[in-house]
Design a protein around this motif. Structure first.
Motif, PDB file in Angstrom:
ATOM      1  N   ILE A 127       0.847  -1.188   0.000  1.00  0.00           N
ATOM      2  CA  ILE A 127       0.000   0.000   0.000  1.00  0.00           C
ATOM      3  C   ILE A 127       0.884   1.240   0.000  1.00  0.00           C
ATOM      4  O   ILE A 127       1.874   1.309   0.722  1.00  0.00           O
ATOM      5  CB  ILE A 127      -0.894   0.036   1.264  1.00  0.00           C
ATOM      6  N   ASN A 128       0.494   2.223  -0.780  1.00  0.00           N
ATOM      7  CA  ASN A 128       1.185   3.505  -0.781  1.00  0.00           C
ATOM      8  C   ASN A 128       0.609   4.341   0.364  1.00  0.00           C
ATOM      9  O   ASN A 128      -0.393   5.035   0.208  1.00  0.00           O
ATOM     10  CB  ASN A 128       0.988   4.207  -2.129  1.00  0.00           C
ATOM     11  N   LEU A 129       1.235   4.251   1.521  1.00  0.00           N
ATOM     12  CA  LEU A 129       0.734   4.924   2.716  1.00  0.00           C
ATOM     13  C   LEU A 129       0.807   6.444   2.608  1.00  0.00           C
ATOM     14  O   LEU A 129      -0.021   7.144   3.199  1.00  0.00           O
ATOM     15  CB  LEU A 129       1.467   4.427   3.958  1.00  0.00           C
ATOM     16  N   ASP A 130       1.764   6.961   1.851  1.00  0.00           N
ATOM     17  CA  ASP A 130       1.830   8.410   1.644  1.00  0.00           C
ATOM     18  C   ASP A 130       0.592   8.887   0.883  1.00  0.00           C
ATOM     19  O   ASP A 130       0.004   9.916   1.216  1.00  0.00           O
ATOM     20  CB  ASP A 130       3.094   8.806   0.878  1.00  0.00           C
ATOM     21  N   TYR A 131       0.205   8.136  -0.130  1.00  0.00           N
ATOM     22  CA  TYR A 131      -1.004   8.475  -0.893  1.00  0.00           C
ATOM     23  C   TYR A 131      -2.240   8.380  -0.003  1.00  0.00           C
ATOM     24  O   TYR A 131      -3.089   9.275   0.000  1.00  0.00           O
ATOM     25  CB  TYR A 131      -1.141   7.551  -2.113  1.00  0.00           C
ATOM     26  N   TRP A 132      -2.358   7.293   0.777  1.00  0.00           N
ATOM     27  CA  TRP A 132      -3.504   7.132   1.673  1.00  0.00           C
ATOM     28  C   TRP A 132      -3.576   8.309   2.655  1.00  0.00           C
ATOM     29  O   TRP A 132      -4.643   8.858   2.897  1.00  0.00           O
ATOM     30  CB  TRP A 132      -3.420   5.801   2.414  1.00  0.00           C
ATOM     31  N   SER A 133      -2.451   8.687   3.199  1.00  0.00           N
ATOM     32  CA  SER A 133      -2.401   9.814   4.128  1.00  0.00           C
ATOM     33  C   SER A 133      -2.878  11.099   3.453  1.00  0.00           C
ATOM     34  O   SER A 133      -3.640  11.876   4.038  1.00  0.00           O
ATOM     35  CB  SER A 133      -0.981   9.987   4.658  1.00  0.00           C
ATOM     36  N   LYS A 134      -2.462  11.307   2.235  1.00  0.00           N
ATOM     37  CA  LYS A 134      -2.834  12.513   1.487  1.00  0.00           C
ATOM     38  C   LYS A 134      -4.345  12.570   1.238  1.00  0.00           C
ATOM     39  O   LYS A 134      -4.973  13.600   1.470  1.00  0.00           O
ATOM     40  CB  LYS A 134      -2.076  12.547   0.157  1.00  0.00           C
ATOM     41  N   ILE A 135      -4.941  11.473   0.781  1.00  0.00           N
ATOM     42  CA  ILE A 135      -6.361  11.524   0.421  1.00  0.00           C
ATOM     43  C   ILE A 135      -7.295  11.438   1.622  1.00  0.00           C
ATOM     44  O   ILE A 135      -8.487  11.703   1.503  1.00  0.00           O
ATOM     45  CB  ILE A 135      -6.744  10.455  -0.628  1.00  0.00           C
ATOM     46  N   THR A 136      -6.763  11.082   2.781  1.00  0.00           N
ATOM     47  CA  THR A 136      -7.594  11.017   3.980  1.00  0.00           C
ATOM     48  C   THR A 136      -7.263  12.120   4.988  1.00  0.00           C
ATOM     49  O   THR A 136      -7.818  12.119   6.089  1.00  0.00           O
ATOM     50  CB  THR A 136      -7.458   9.636   4.668  1.00  0.00           C
ATOM     51  N   SER A 137      -6.408  13.045   4.621  1.00  0.00           N
ATOM     52  CA  SER A 137      -5.955  14.070   5.567  1.00  0.00           C
ATOM     53  C   SER A 137      -7.084  14.969   6.071  1.00  0.00           C
ATOM     54  O   SER A 137      -7.000  15.491   7.184  1.00  0.00           O
ATOM     55  CB  SER A 137      -4.839  14.917   4.956  1.00  0.00           C
ATOM     56  N   ASP A 138      -8.128  15.155   5.284  1.00  0.00           N
ATOM     57  CA  ASP A 138      -9.249  16.005   5.705  1.00  0.00           C
ATOM     58  C   ASP A 138     -10.398  15.203   6.311  1.00  0.00           C
ATOM     59  O   ASP A 138     -11.480  15.746   6.535  1.00  0.00           O
ATOM     60  CB  ASP A 138      -9.786  16.804   4.509  1.00  0.00           C
TER      61      ASP A 138
END
Length: 168
Positions: A127-138
């Motif tokens: 899993i690309n955790l950086d991407y997940w963090s970005k799209i769930t940050s809000d």
């Protein structure tokens, strides 16, 4: 904390809240059709228009939480042929073993930013955790979670693709 489970870790969810569980790959299908769906009846429209029979009649499950933690052991493998109609709402199918758990009110917003290929595009992990963090940050941590099936011989029923029921 990202509220991600890759080895059977519990997720943090809101107590007494309704959640949906959906195969991560299916979210791209929803994204393609989101502008053609009746937002007032979004979940039933997703079932009827995005995943019409015979594609699947269980594209996502709905369940209510009873506590602030969601154990992955609550995901039980079942045989599609023995699904009881009264329990069908808590059943879902998955092709990849990578599922998203979220409150229904954020689904429409979430699909705007989501892309399955970006989620699994990582050289170092599944899993690309950086991407997940970005799209769930809000999004509040306890409103969304990501679960990767721990795999065969992990001690969990949730091993990968198949049909599952949320046993809550």
């Amino acid at each position: 904390m990202l509220n991600v489970s890759t080895k059977g870790e519990e997720l943090i969810l809101k107590a007494n809240e309704i959640y949906i569980v959906i195969e991560s790959l299916y979210i791209n299908d929803i994204k393609r059709e989101i502008n053609n769906l009746d937002k007032e009846n979004l979940l039933s429209n997703i079932k009827d228009k995005v995943f019409p029979f015979p594609y699947t009649d269980i594209p996502f499950a709905m369940f209510s939480t009873h506590s602030e933690s969601f154990p992955i052991s609550s995901i039980i493998k079942i045989n599609y042929d023995v699904i009881i109609e009264s329990e069908k709402e808590r059943c879902f199918s998955t092709d990849t073993g990578l599922i998203v758990i979220l409150i229904p009110s954020i689904l429409e917003k979430f699909v705007e930013y989501y892309d399955y290929e970006d989620l699994v595009d990582s050289m170092t992990s599944p899993i690309n955790l950086d991407y997940w963090s970005k799209i769930t940050s809000d999004i509040a941590q306890d409103e969304i979670g990501l679960v990767l099936a721990p795999g065969i011989d992990s001690g969990f029923d949730f091993e990968g693709s198949g049909v599952y029921k949320i046993n809550s």
